[in-house]
Design a protein around this motif. Structure first.
Motif: not given
Ligand code: AMP
Length: 283
Positions: A10-25
């Motif tokens: 779940e963690l990876r899915e959320q972080v990858r979705a943010w990154k795909a939207a161009g958002e740094q984490v």
């Protein structure tokens, strides 16, 4: 509310979705029992990246059998509320089986900067810290990860591990958040009785006095001895170390006056009753 996830998937899915939207984490690893020091790390991350993830995991591998793993303060509801108030986007709160699956057999083996000070006082500690932090960095794939200078040697060890293992993350150090009287905020301050809490201010005060003394040309050895004596006079029962060290590699400075060009850091650990307090300051 800050969303809580408990699995790496779940963690990876959320972080990858943010990154795909161009958002740094940014990742902020913690052991919970959050206080304003932890929240200052979240706020620092927010100045650098769009999304922040705090992890809360009381890591059994960094506690020796005689240490305070069972007694360590825990309170997820309060932690989640504080993260919400700080605007943290995600709380990763795995259980021990998620972090250490059946048969877990891998530990990071360290030398160098991990060896003195905390490494000498707590032989298993940094291996446990490095292992869990490396896992968290691989699990969360953050662009940055923020750690407090409060745990200065830990910060240096983590910088070393990420460089040595080519982990693709920027490690950011955050200044120590302190109470009004100067005591560094710490989850373990909750163990202090009212009397001990009043005596604890001797730690930052002794450190400031020692720094002023060496800056005025006092011998390092003399300033360290005076600092230890001040702590014992204030009621500390044992001083594990009160040392001026090189700020980068933590090699010993002194015994004489500091040479010009030295980059000193004063690091201290001392016991007040059953509570072990650590602190450090640039000098
Ligand atoms: P802990 O929950 O004690 O493992 O700490 C989690 C993170 O918060 C670590 O990077 C600590 O260095 C940091 N931290 C703890 N106390 C403070 C403080 N008073 N000021 C700044 N950072 C802190």
């Amino acid at each position: 509310m800050t969303r809580i996830v408990r699995t790496v998937a779940e963690l990876r899915e959320q972080v990858r979705a943010w990154k795909a939207a161009g958002e740094q984490v940014g990742l902020i690893p913690t052991m919970g029992a959050l206080h304003d020091g932890h929240l200052s790390l979240v706020r620092l991350a927010q100045t650098k990246v769009k999304r922040t993830v705090a992890s809360v995991f009381v890591n059994p591998k960094q506690f020796a059998p005689h240490e305070d793993f069972d007694a360590y303060p825990r309170g997820e509801t309060r932690d989640a509320q504080l993260l919400e108030s700080a605007g943290c986007d995600l709380l990763f709160a795995p259980n021990a089986a998620e972090m250490y699956p059946q048969g877990f057999s891998t530990t990071i083996n360290l030398t160098g900067v991990s060896e003195p000070l905390e490494g000498a006082a707590r032989p298993q500690f940094f291996g446990g810290v490095a292992t869990v932090v490396t896992k968290l960095l691989i699990q969360a794939e953050p662009d940055i990860a923020v750690f407090g200078e409060k745990d200065y040697q830990q910060l240096q060890v983590i910088r070393r591990v990420t460089r040595d293992l080519d982990l693709p993350v920027e490690i950011v150090g955050a200044p120590t958040a302190r109470a009004e009287d100067g005591l560094a905020l710490s989850s373990r301050n909750a163990y202090l009785s009212t009397e001990e809490r009043a005596a604890a201010v001797a730690l930052p005060n002794a450190m400031k006095a020692a720094i002023a003394a060496v800056q005025a040309g006092e011998r390092v050895e003399t300033a360290e001895a005076a600092g230890k004596a001040a702590l014992e006079a204030a009621g500390f029962r044992q001083v594990d170390y009160f040392d001026f060290r090189d700020a980068d590699d933590l090699s010993r400075l002194g015994p004489d006056a500091l040479p010009s060009g030295a980059r000193p850091r004063l690091l201290a650990a001392a016991w007040l009753g059953k509570t072990r307090l650590i602190d450090n300051m640039g000098a």
